[in-house]
Design an enzyme around this catalytic site. Structure first.
Site, PDB file in Angstrom:
ATOM      1  N   TYR A 173      14.234   9.230 -25.608  1.00 46.11           N
ATOM      2  CA  TYR A 173      14.588   7.821 -25.857  1.00 46.11           C
ATOM      3  C   TYR A 173      16.087   7.571 -25.688  1.00 46.11           C
ATOM      4  O   TYR A 173      16.693   6.879 -26.483  1.00 46.11           O
ATOM      5  CB  TYR A 173      14.142   7.410 -27.278  1.00 46.11           C
ATOM      6  CG  TYR A 173      12.667   7.132 -27.354  1.00 46.11           C
ATOM      7  CD1 TYR A 173      12.178   5.865 -27.086  1.00 46.11           C
ATOM      8  CD2 TYR A 173      11.769   8.139 -27.671  1.00 46.11           C
ATOM      9  CE1 TYR A 173      10.819   5.602 -27.127  1.00 46.11           C
ATOM     10  CE2 TYR A 173      10.405   7.890 -27.714  1.00 46.11           C
ATOM     11  CZ  TYR A 173       9.936   6.619 -27.441  1.00 46.11           C
ATOM     12  OH  TYR A 173       8.596   6.368 -27.490  1.00 46.11           O
TER      13      TYR A 173
ATOM     14  N   TYR B 204       2.151   1.233 -32.493  1.00 46.70           N
ATOM     15  CA  TYR B 204       2.689   2.440 -31.883  1.00 46.70           C
ATOM     16  C   TYR B 204       1.902   3.632 -32.408  1.00 46.70           C
ATOM     17  O   TYR B 204       1.839   3.860 -33.619  1.00 46.70           O
ATOM     18  CB  TYR B 204       4.175   2.631 -32.203  1.00 46.70           C
ATOM     19  CG  TYR B 204       4.702   3.912 -31.597  1.00 46.70           C
ATOM     20  CD1 TYR B 204       5.017   3.976 -30.244  1.00 46.70           C
ATOM     21  CD2 TYR B 204       4.817   5.071 -32.357  1.00 46.70           C
ATOM     22  CE1 TYR B 204       5.443   5.162 -29.674  1.00 46.70           C
ATOM     23  CE2 TYR B 204       5.241   6.264 -31.786  1.00 46.70           C
ATOM     24  CZ  TYR B 204       5.558   6.299 -30.444  1.00 46.70           C
ATOM     25  OH  TYR B 204       5.975   7.478 -29.874  1.00 46.70           O
TER      26      TYR B 204
ATOM     27  N   ASP C 189      -4.117   5.513 -38.737  1.00 47.38           N
ATOM     28  CA  ASP C 189      -2.974   6.312 -38.288  1.00 47.38           C
ATOM     29  C   ASP C 189      -1.919   6.270 -39.384  1.00 47.38           C
ATOM     30  O   ASP C 189      -1.133   5.344 -39.476  1.00 47.38           O
ATOM     31  CB  ASP C 189      -2.428   5.746 -36.965  1.00 47.38           C
ATOM     32  CG  ASP C 189      -1.233   6.547 -36.447  1.00 47.38           C
ATOM     33  OD1 ASP C 189      -0.742   7.431 -37.187  1.00 47.38           O
ATOM     34  OD2 ASP C 189      -0.793   6.280 -35.315  1.00 47.38           O
TER      35      ASP C 189
ATOM     36  N   LYS D 119       4.283  13.705 -39.199  1.00 47.42           N
ATOM     37  CA  LYS D 119       5.615  13.475 -39.797  1.00 47.42           C
ATOM     38  C   LYS D 119       5.878  14.125 -41.178  1.00 47.42           C
ATOM     39  O   LYS D 119       6.399  15.216 -41.224  1.00 47.42           O
ATOM     40  CB  LYS D 119       5.894  11.978 -39.822  1.00 47.42           C
ATOM     41  CG  LYS D 119       5.990  11.431 -38.400  1.00 47.42           C
ATOM     42  CD  LYS D 119       6.707  10.119 -38.305  1.00 47.42           C
ATOM     43  CE  LYS D 119       7.038   9.815 -36.872  1.00 47.42           C
ATOM     44  NZ  LYS D 119       6.315   8.718 -36.262  1.00 47.42           N
TER      45      LYS D 119
END
Ligand SMILES: *Cc1c(COP(=O)(O)O)cnc(C)c1O
Length: 425
Positions: A18, A145, A238, A267
């Site tokens: 990114y 996302y 999610d 995460k």
């Protein structure tokens, strides 16, 4: 000859994620971390106010995590997970399932959030195939996302991230975020598509992270999920970002009565110390793959599936997470955010200040269009960098998403940097 700095050496050999490599400033070289602090190669400290890309929940270099990792490294570092098993994988599954919303019975391991999503999508498609039904459509929310691999990109909102790949992504029907006013409209849209052709609905409960920390209410979500469930549309929660306490409760789905068929986690799963992904499912899903017919097998796996080192640090992270002190810290951060939110509400430089658990977010009013490519992002990043606060805006959206161990004083420093910014703008 003068020796090159680490960031200069980096700039000769590394391609960062990114990052527009031509214009991005040299990266900050971080050599160690402790709690919510990170130290660069000049020994300057930075407050990690975004949890190192939302993964770190207990702080950096946590001694318990380090110890468990080291112990496991002397026992077994890796083993193929097809036909073999090992203690950390089994123990982790045994401990995670009871923490999750009702009904989750099996754990499928993978490597990260994107792969956890890929696995869930494949489980959903093959669930219907194994049952002899053709259901290949997916539902997702606009601005969603779910990751950067192709399946995960497909169920993510079309954006600057996906633009180049759009025509190669599979078709997904994108829904508005539910409110008390539009839920019936959303339901009629799904009805028009014919629910019997829809394999699953994937969503980020309560907060869409990369989409710009967009928050929405649990009640209309629950209503929509309940309708989907009644119409046999599989539900994939999610919780890669929201899981492990980020929204206050252990999992964001605890705010809904409807229970998902699958949950994706990553995460915070290892406390942000190692890459690991998990997809859990109900026995309804799992049972549809049990057969004498080999073709009903889930043919998916990665070399490092259920890596023992990663599983052992996830166990260490769970020890810290399930200690009541962790929930108390989350509540403390929430209270501090709440007071700061009141301040933000009074600022004329700020729009849509919002709060969910340990995440506070707001949009800066700028003359440019909102969104990820808003040019103010680079300025903001630099501004906070000079103040030794690691904040990484999403376009003109600023958010604070700290490790739960951040101290009140450190949090105040972060708020002060934001206050200073708002004065200067
Ligand atoms: C970050 C994220 C992912 C992707 O996880 P990676 O580990 O970066 O592949 C998927 N879903 C959500 C909600 C995320 O925030």
């Amino acid at each position: 000859m003068q020796q090159l700095s680490l960031s200069a050496r980096d700039q000769q050999v590394i391609w960062h994620p990114y990052t527009q490599m031509q214009t991005a400033p040299a990266p900050i070289a971080i050599t160690r971390g402790e709690g919510a602090l990170l130290f660069d190669d000049q020994n300057n400290s930075y407050i990690d106010a975004t949890s190192s890309w939302w993964v770190n929940i207990h702080g950096h270099a946590h001694p318990h995590i380090a110890e468990m990792l080291s112990k496991q490294a002397f026992q077994l570092q890796h083993i193929i997970f097809s036909g073999y098993t090992h203690p950390p994988a089994v123990e982790l599954a045994e401990r995670i399932l009871p923490l999750l919303p009702e009904g989750q019975r099996r754990v499928f391991y993978s490597d990260n959030g994107s792969t956890a999503v890929e696995v869930a999508l494949k489980m959903a498609l093959q669930y219907w195939d194994n049952k002899g039904q053709r259901r290949t459509k997916f539902l997702a929310f606009k601005n969603a996302y779910h990751g950067d691999t192709f399946g995960a990109m497909s169920v993510s909102g079309r954006s600057v991230f996906t633009r180049v790949f759009d025509e190669l992504l599979f078709e997904v029907h994108f829904l508005d975020l539910p409110t008390t006013d539009n839920t019936n409209d959303i339901i009629s849209q799904i009805n028009e598509l014919d629910p019997a052709t829809i394999a699953a609905f994937i969503f980020e409960p309560l907060i869409q992270g990369a989409g710009g920390m967009l928050m929405y209410e649990a009640e209309p979500l629950d209503q929509l999920l309940h309708w989907c469930k009644t119409n046999q549309i599989l539900l994939i929660a999610d919780e890669v970002m929201t899981g492990f306490g980020r929204t206050g409760k252990n999992f964001a789905m605890e705010n809904c009565h409807t229970t998902p068929d699958m949950i994706c986690l990553s995460k915070g799963l290892t406390g942000g110390s190692m890459a690991l992904g998990v997809t859990t499912c109900t026995s309804q899903i799992y049972d549809a793959f049990l057969s004498n017919d080999k073709l009903k097998t889930l043919f998916h796996g990665h070399s490092f599936t259920a890596n023992p080192l990663a599983c052992s640090v996830a166990l260490a992270s769970l020890d810290i997470f399930t200690d009541p002190a962790c929930a108390a810290n989350r509540e403390r951060i929430h209270q501090a955010h709440q007071a700061f939110l009141k301040e933000l509400q009074l600022s004329d430089k700020v729009k849509n200040p919002r709060l969910q658990g340990t995440i506070i977010a707001f949009d800066l009013i700028t003359t440019n269009a909102d969104g990820y490519t808003n040019n103010i992002a680079a300025f903001l990043h630099q501004f906070f960098r000079e103040r030794r606060v690691m904040l990484r805006p999403l376009g003109n959206t600023l958010y604070v998403l700290p490790p739960y161990c951040i101290t009140d004083a450190q949090l105040e420093e972060v708020y002060n940097a934001v206050r200073e910014l708002l004065q200067q703008l």
